[in-house]
Motif scaffolding. Structure first.
Motif, short mmCIF file in Angstrom:
data_model
loop_
_atom_site.label_atom_id
_atom_site.label_comp_id
_atom_site.label_asym_id
_atom_site.label_seq_id
_atom_site.Cartn_x
_atom_site.Cartn_y
_atom_site.Cartn_z
N GLY A 97 0.82 -1.21 0.00
CA GLY A 97 0.00 0.00 0.00
C GLY A 97 0.84 1.25 0.00
N ASN A 98 0.16 2.38 0.15
CA ASN A 98 0.80 3.69 0.16
C ASN A 98 1.39 3.95 1.55
N ALA A 99 2.69 4.14 1.60
CA ALA A 99 3.37 4.29 2.89
C ALA A 99 2.77 5.42 3.72
N LYS A 100 2.35 6.49 3.05
CA LYS A 100 1.84 7.66 3.79
C LYS A 100 0.57 7.32 4.59
N GLU A 101 -0.18 6.35 4.09
CA GLU A 101 -1.37 5.91 4.84
C GLU A 101 -1.01 4.79 5.82
N LYS A 102 -0.21 3.85 5.33
CA LYS A 102 0.06 2.64 6.13
C LYS A 102 0.87 2.95 7.39
N ILE A 103 1.78 3.90 7.29
CA ILE A 103 2.64 4.22 8.45
C ILE A 103 1.80 4.58 9.68
N LEU A 104 0.72 5.30 9.44
CA LEU A 104 -0.11 5.80 10.55
C LEU A 104 -0.63 4.68 11.45
N GLU A 105 -0.79 3.49 10.84
CA GLU A 105 -1.38 2.37 11.59
C GLU A 105 -0.33 1.54 12.35
N LEU A 106 0.96 1.82 12.11
CA LEU A 106 2.00 0.94 12.65
C LEU A 106 2.40 1.29 14.08
N GLU A 107 2.91 0.29 14.80
CA GLU A 107 3.49 0.55 16.12
C GLU A 107 4.74 1.40 15.98
N GLU A 108 5.19 2.01 17.06
CA GLU A 108 6.38 2.89 17.00
C GLU A 108 7.64 2.10 16.62
N ALA A 109 8.56 2.79 15.95
CA ALA A 109 9.76 2.13 15.42
C ALA A 109 11.02 2.57 16.15
N ASP A 110 12.00 1.64 16.19
CA ASP A 110 13.35 1.99 16.64
C ASP A 110 14.19 2.52 15.50
N THR A 111 13.88 2.04 14.30
CA THR A 111 14.67 2.40 13.11
C THR A 111 13.75 2.45 11.90
N ILE A 112 13.95 3.45 11.06
CA ILE A 112 13.18 3.54 9.82
C ILE A 112 14.13 3.72 8.64
N PHE A 113 14.03 2.79 7.68
CA PHE A 113 14.73 2.94 6.40
C PHE A 113 13.75 3.50 5.38
N ILE A 114 14.21 4.48 4.61
CA ILE A 114 13.38 5.00 3.52
C ILE A 114 14.15 4.83 2.21
N GLY A 115 13.49 4.23 1.24
CA GLY A 115 14.12 3.92 -0.05
C GLY A 115 14.40 5.15 -0.88
N GLY A 116 15.19 4.98 -1.89
CA GLY A 116 15.82 6.09 -2.56
C GLY A 116 15.11 6.73 -3.70
N THR A 117 13.85 6.41 -3.94
CA THR A 117 13.19 7.05 -5.08
C THR A 117 11.87 7.66 -4.62
N GLY A 118 10.99 7.99 -5.53
CA GLY A 118 9.65 8.49 -5.18
C GLY A 118 9.70 9.94 -4.76
#
Lengths: 196, 196
Positions: A97-118
């Motif tokens: 799905g679209n990360a901008k929507e899906k992120i909101l539903e996730l538990e808190e993170a220790d680390t976040i990788f974001i890919g290099g395009t988009g």
């Protein structure tokens, strides 16, 4: 299966698909190191592509941790699933799905990788500010000049410190009939920072 | 102490001394990954300099493994000892002397790192062929063109396979009064291979 403790799985150990990008071995290793992983962590891999970062992160955080791999491309999701199976991992959840929507539903993170395009990287970094735990790490792989500029601008306004900007240019050898030449790859810029 | 599982200790965490080289974070991380380490291994670090490779390797091979760090420079040896103490490690033995003599006395290795300077690299690679176990890994960091040429020549004649040649060029950001500029570091070539 990867039987070593160190990251750095050769690219050709991964299943590949046309048009699905992979973070190549040497750049991937630097990104994994900038994340400063340890067992038990919660890790997002936003724009997981082939899943190579997810696989390497999952090995580092062990079965007590969890990787949440997100991509909007169904082919990437299927490919990531195939790689998860190939490496025998059970601590990666794949989210289509679209990360901008899906992120909101996730538990808190220790680390976040974001890919290099988009073109959405800036907005995704803003959303990640609220999902990262204190002292959590963000690691962003960037190819486009526009993305580099916009991420730098936005990081200054958000709750991040220890911002590191590393440009990596890798060349690999190729044997020709007359000798060994070096073939250059495109530079990748890795921005990493710590959530205050 | 380094509380993370992943390699990639920032350079400024190490004790430093004038004229003693350090393998910088990003190049070090790639070298460590090319070595494919796991707990229990025996590792040589030939030309250990500041000891940064020894420290990172010792963390990966854990207390069941052992790093043998060699340097002919007494300042490097003292500095490596200070870093071992700083990171609280007990699985590194420091050896002061000429690597070409000292290697002969050592137990067989799973992995050998060779530092990036010195005109003796070719001869050391030859000696290492006999000290590496089958499937053991050699990882050589090279700065000089002459060393690169001589190592490539000699590797073809020895019992090694899967020779990988990776040139790494890193740039790091610096804030100026008007913006962010990238400062280039010198390229380093990393040759790695597996003992047949």
């Amino acid at each position: 299966m990867w039987k070593f403790k160190t990251p750095g799985i050769p690219d050709d150990e991964f299943e590949r698909a046309e048009k699905v990008p992979i973070t190549k071995e040497e750049v991937r290793v630097i990104q994994i190191s900038k994340a400063r992983l340890k067992p038990g962590q919660i890790v997002y891999d936003i724009g997981c592509g082939s899943g190579s970062i997810s696989i390497e992160a999952a090995l580092q955080i062990e079965s007590s941790g969890k990787v949440l791999a997100i991509d909007y491309d169904e082919t990437a999701i299927e490919l990531t699933k195939r790689n998860i199976e190939k490496f025998g991992l059970t601590n990666i959840s794949v989210i289509h799905g679209n990360a901008k929507e899906k992120i909101l539903e996730l538990e808190e993170a220790d680390t976040i990788f974001i890919g290099g395009t988009g073109g959405d990287t800036k907005e995704i970094v803003e959303l990640c500010e609220n999902k990262l735990k204190t002292n959590g790490r963000i690691v962003i792989g960037i190819i486009l000049i526009e993305t580099l500029y916009s991420v730098l601008q936005v990081l200054e306004k958000l709750q991040f410190e220890s911002v590191d900007i590393t440009q990596v240019t890798i060349s690999k050898s190729r044997k020709t009939t007359t000798g060994t030449m070096m073939l250059a790859r495109n530079p990748v810029t890795i921005i990493s920072a710590t959530r205050i």
